[in-house]
Write a protein that holds these residues in place. Structure first.
Motif, mmCIF file in Angstrom:
data_model
loop_
_atom_site.group_PDB
_atom_site.id
_atom_site.type_symbol
_atom_site.label_atom_id
_atom_site.label_comp_id
_atom_site.label_asym_id
_atom_site.label_seq_id
_atom_site.Cartn_x
_atom_site.Cartn_y
_atom_site.Cartn_z
ATOM 1 N N ARG A 30 33.119 32.676 4.112
ATOM 2 C CA ARG A 30 31.660 32.639 3.969
ATOM 3 C C ARG A 30 31.053 31.307 4.380
ATOM 4 O O ARG A 30 29.968 30.963 3.943
ATOM 5 C CB ARG A 30 31.273 32.970 2.541
ATOM 6 N N LYS A 31 31.748 30.556 5.192
ATOM 7 C CA LYS A 31 31.228 29.284 5.691
ATOM 8 C C LYS A 31 30.928 29.401 7.175
ATOM 9 O O LYS A 31 31.494 30.219 7.891
ATOM 10 C CB LYS A 31 32.249 28.157 5.468
ATOM 11 N N LYS A 32 30.032 28.554 7.638
ATOM 12 C CA LYS A 32 29.606 28.603 9.028
ATOM 13 C C LYS A 32 30.730 28.203 9.987
ATOM 14 O O LYS A 32 30.804 28.708 11.101
ATOM 15 C CB LYS A 32 28.419 27.662 9.203
ATOM 16 N N ILE A 33 31.597 27.323 9.553
ATOM 17 C CA ILE A 33 32.653 26.826 10.432
ATOM 18 C C ILE A 33 33.682 27.908 10.750
ATOM 19 O O ILE A 33 34.248 27.928 11.834
ATOM 20 C CB ILE A 33 33.324 25.577 9.824
ATOM 21 N N GLY A 34 33.957 28.784 9.837
ATOM 22 C CA GLY A 34 34.870 29.889 10.088
ATOM 23 C C GLY A 34 36.305 29.586 9.690
ATOM 24 O O GLY A 34 36.694 28.442 9.480
ATOM 25 N N ARG A 35 37.084 30.658 9.600
ATOM 26 C CA ARG A 35 38.474 30.549 9.144
ATOM 27 C C ARG A 35 39.372 29.847 10.148
ATOM 28 O O ARG A 35 40.232 29.065 9.774
ATOM 29 C CB ARG A 35 39.043 31.941 8.878
ATOM 30 N N LEU A 36 39.183 30.140 11.432
ATOM 31 C CA LEU A 36 40.090 29.608 12.443
ATOM 32 C C LEU A 36 40.009 28.090 12.526
ATOM 33 O O LEU A 36 41.030 27.409 12.565
ATOM 34 C CB LEU A 36 39.798 30.241 13.805
ATOM 35 N N LYS A 37 38.799 27.551 12.544
ATOM 36 C CA LYS A 37 38.658 26.097 12.653
ATOM 37 C C LYS A 37 39.212 25.382 11.426
ATOM 38 O O LYS A 37 39.869 24.354 11.544
ATOM 39 C CB LYS A 37 37.198 25.723 12.866
ATOM 40 N N VAL A 38 38.959 25.936 10.247
ATOM 41 C CA VAL A 38 39.505 25.326 9.034
ATOM 42 C C VAL A 38 41.032 25.413 9.039
ATOM 43 O O VAL A 38 41.714 24.464 8.650
ATOM 44 C CB VAL A 38 38.903 25.993 7.772
ATOM 45 N N PHE A 39 41.571 26.516 9.517
ATOM 46 C CA PHE A 39 43.024 26.653 9.608
ATOM 47 C C PHE A 39 43.613 25.629 10.573
ATOM 48 O O PHE A 39 44.636 25.006 10.281
ATOM 49 C CB PHE A 39 43.394 28.075 10.043
ATOM 50 N N LEU A 40 42.971 25.448 11.715
ATOM 51 C CA LEU A 40 43.477 24.476 12.687
ATOM 52 C C LEU A 40 43.390 23.050 12.148
ATOM 53 O O LEU A 40 44.300 22.242 12.355
ATOM 54 C CB LEU A 40 42.713 24.606 14.008
ATOM 55 N N PHE A 41 42.305 22.712 11.459
ATOM 56 C CA PHE A 41 42.213 21.398 10.813
ATOM 57 C C PHE A 41 43.335 21.232 9.791
ATOM 58 O O PHE A 41 43.939 20.171 9.690
ATOM 59 C CB PHE A 41 40.857 21.208 10.118
#
Length: 100
Positions: free
Chosen positions: A26-37
């Protein structure tokens, strides 16, 4: 012994990355970007990016549903017109439809 520790630490690292990315739905950044970080930097950095990200746009719509036939209406009318044709008077109940 050292291989076992390395594999267990790697497994914990991956699980933390998956959990933090699952939170970011439910965040604007999304799951993929947070996973990659989380994978390339650390899960702590992924958690920080998740916390600092803005929430996704949430659309909330008021609908009115007939409990008998399950038809949704956008306007608050007294009785369901489809049930009224069959001779039954069924009142509509307000529901909230939330979309991301």
């Amino acid at each position: 012994m050292t291989i076992t520790w390395f594999i267990s630490l790697l497994l914990i690292y991956m699980i933390l990355s998956f959990v933090i990315s699952a939170l970011a739905v439910r965040k604007k950044i999304g799951r993929l970007k947070v996973f990659l970080f989380s994978i390339f930097l650390t899960p702590l950095t992924g958690l920080l990016v998740y916390k600092l990200s803005a929430p996704a746009h949430v659309l909330s719509i008021q609908r009115y549903r007939c409990v008998r036939c399950g038809v949704d209406f956008t306007e608050p009318i007294g009785d369901c017109p489809y049930c009224k044709k069959e001779g039954r008077h069924t009142s509509l109940h307000a529901i909230q439809v939330v979309c991301i």
